[in-house]
Design an enzyme around this catalytic site. Structure first.
Site, PDB file in Angstrom:
ATOM      1  CG  HIS A 278      -1.992  -1.105   1.139  1.00  0.00           C
ATOM      2  ND1 HIS A 278      -2.457  -1.634  -0.042  1.00  0.00           N
ATOM      3  CD2 HIS A 278      -2.623  -1.803   2.138  1.00  0.00           C
ATOM      4  CE1 HIS A 278      -3.336  -2.587   0.227  1.00  0.00           C
ATOM      5  NE2 HIS A 278      -3.452  -2.716   1.530  1.00  0.00           N
TER       6      HIS A 278
ATOM      7  CG  HIS B 234      -7.549  -0.715   2.086  1.00  0.00           C
ATOM      8  ND1 HIS B 234      -7.972  -1.261   3.266  1.00  0.00           N
ATOM      9  CD2 HIS B 234      -6.734  -1.631   1.514  1.00  0.00           C
ATOM     10  CE1 HIS B 234      -7.423  -2.450   3.415  1.00  0.00           C
ATOM     11  NE2 HIS B 234      -6.662  -2.704   2.364  1.00  0.00           N
TER      12      HIS B 234
ATOM     13  CD  GLU C 238      -7.822  -3.958  -0.817  1.00  0.00           C
ATOM     14  OE1 GLU C 238      -6.645  -3.764  -1.162  1.00  0.00           O
ATOM     15  OE2 GLU C 238      -8.131  -4.790   0.047  1.00  0.00           O
TER      16      GLU C 238
HETATM   17  C1  BGC Z   1      -4.251  -6.683   2.036  1.00  0.00           C
HETATM   18  C2  BGC Z   1      -4.191  -7.471   3.327  1.00  0.00           C
HETATM   19  C3  BGC Z   1      -3.868  -6.513   4.429  1.00  0.00           C
HETATM   20  C4  BGC Z   1      -4.945  -5.451   4.451  1.00  0.00           C
HETATM   21  C5  BGC Z   1      -4.738  -4.420   5.512  1.00  0.00           C
HETATM   22  C6  BGC Z   1      -5.331  -5.677   2.162  1.00  0.00           C
HETATM   23  O1  BGC Z   1      -5.399  -4.920   1.004  1.00  0.00           O
HETATM   24  O2  BGC Z   1      -4.437  -7.513   0.929  1.00  0.00           O
HETATM   25  O3  BGC Z   1      -3.204  -8.473   3.251  1.00  0.00           O
HETATM   26  O4  BGC Z   1      -3.784  -7.168   5.672  1.00  0.00           O
HETATM   27  O5  BGC Z   1      -5.001  -4.809   3.214  1.00  0.00           O
HETATM   28  O6  BGC Z   1      -3.526  -3.884   5.483  1.00  0.00           O
END
Ligand code: BGC
Length: 383
Positions: A134, A209, A348
């Site tokens: 991210h 998210h 997402e």
């Molecule tokens: C990821 C997860 C992660 C979550 C929070 C998601 O987009 O795929 O693996 O734990 O985000 O960070």
């Protein structure tokens, strides 16, 4: 006046017709100044969009983040279907940093935080098992964006969030300017439009998210949600969720959601290796598309207890479905909701994870003179 209320008494009466909403069943919104503060020298606030049906969304410019999203349930009460906090302090101290924001520059994962453009290798910051997740620790979700309230081209109330990411931030080349506009339509759609330009070649994969729970409370698990995903395949990964480059059919696997199915039905049958790696669902689906880049239905989620249906549309090639596997009960959010395992899902809409390192994945490169665009929509109805 921070609120963009287009609701007017006359309009509300017209819209509600013979089915008026008792006032106490409507959205319970935060005061316009509830999030007012200064972070990193920039003003933070809360922006409200509401339509004539009463559906409302509140967004803060800290991370261009969805704070709440009030939608009508089948019994005409309103439910807040987003998990989050009632103050900026809550978001700052949360153990899960990704409640509702726009993540980037590259949402999802980049193996070893490395990629090349035109033969030149770049090393990003890493923040998860030697990989980048991210956009890194100081990704877009941690930034104070510039907010502008407006009416979009279709006449809907909107708020435009802009972030200028400097050259070299988290290791990414090029100064990138990203605008994300949230609009609320009269037919209960929250529309997200992304637009970005750069002054040097870079990579980009922004997504929202938000954590959804269509019960409107985390007291009930999202395992009861009935999910349908319009995808015949997913991108396989290693145990750290970095794609191998292989595109695997969902046919015959617990990842097959082509027919609507309760999320919990196969969640704990952790015998299929990709489910072990994810600790549940944490996979990028390769969306079926009438043509590349077309805006089409990616997923439909339905909660029988509330009757709320959320349809996700996107022009992106992929969608990560995360079933809240790492939620650990430590975080307490709005209305005392506890963030226990499987009490929210993320859908997402995005390019594929680690696309810059796989030639068979869609390109994530943005060059000067080009404009990146994305449209993703969360549409609400009841049944
Ligand atoms: C990821 C997860 C992660 C979550 C929070 C998601 O987009 O795929 O693996 O734990 O985000 O960070």
């Amino acid at each position: 006046m921070k609120n963009l209320f287009i609701i007017a008494a006359a309009a509300a009466l017209l819209a509600c017709g013979s089915n008026p909403q008792p006032a106490n069943n409507g959205p319970v919104l935060f005061e316009a100044n509830a999030f007012d503060t200064v972070l990193k020298g920039k003003p933070v606030s809360l922006y409200t969009l509401q339509n004539a049906n009463g559906m409302a969304v509140q967004i803060t410019n800290y991370g261009a983040r969805l704070v709440d999203l009030w939608v009508p349930a089948a019994d005409s009460t309103f439910k807040d279907v987003i998990w989050g906090y009632e103050s900026i302090a809550g978001y700052l101290s949360s153990s899960d940093k990704y409640s509702g924001p726009v993540v980037g520059r590259y949402g999802n994962r980049i193996g070893k935080g490395k990629f090349s453009i035109d033969g030149k290798e770049y090393q990003l910051t890493t923040n998860e098992k030697g990989n980048q997740l991210h956009g890194g620790k100081g990704g877009f979700s941690t930034k104070v964006w510039d907010a502008k309230e407006l009416t979009d081209a279709d006449g809907n109330p909107a708020v435009e969030m802009t972030y200028v990411s400097p050259d070299g931030e988290q290791g990414y080349p090029g100064t990138l300017t990203l605008k994300v506009t949230y609009s609320l339509t009269p037919d209960n759609k929250l529309v997200l439009r992304y637009e970005a330009t750069t002054d040097a070649p870079t990579i980009l994969n922004p997504t929202n998210h938000a954590y959804f729970n269509l019960h409107g409370t985390s007291a009930q698990s999202t395992n009861s949600h009935i999910l349908q995903i319009n995808a015949d395949a997913f991108t396989a990964t290693d145990k750290n969720l970095i794609p191998t480059g292989e595109i695997v059919p969902v046919e015959g696997t617990p990842l097959d959601f082509r027919t609507p199915m309760a999320i919990g039905a196969r969640l704990d049958t952790l015998t299929y290796e990709p489910m072990i790696f994810g600790g549940g669902y944490d996979h990028n689906y390769v969306l079926n598309k009438p043509e590349a880049g077309a805006l089409s239905e990616a997923a439909v989620v339905y909660e029988p207890a509330t009757g709320i249906v959320m349809t996700v549309l996107t022009d992106q090639p992929g969608m990560q479905f995360y079933s809240g596997n790492y939620m650990n009960g430590k975080d307490v959010g709005k209305r005392g909701d506890i963030h226990n395992r499987h009490t929210a899902i993320a859908l997402e809409t995005q390019n594929f994870p680690d696309a810059p390192n796989h030639e068979n994945f869609p390109s994530a490169v943005l060059r000067p003179g080009e404009t990146y665009t994305q449209t993703s929509i969360y549409a609400f109805s009841v049944k």
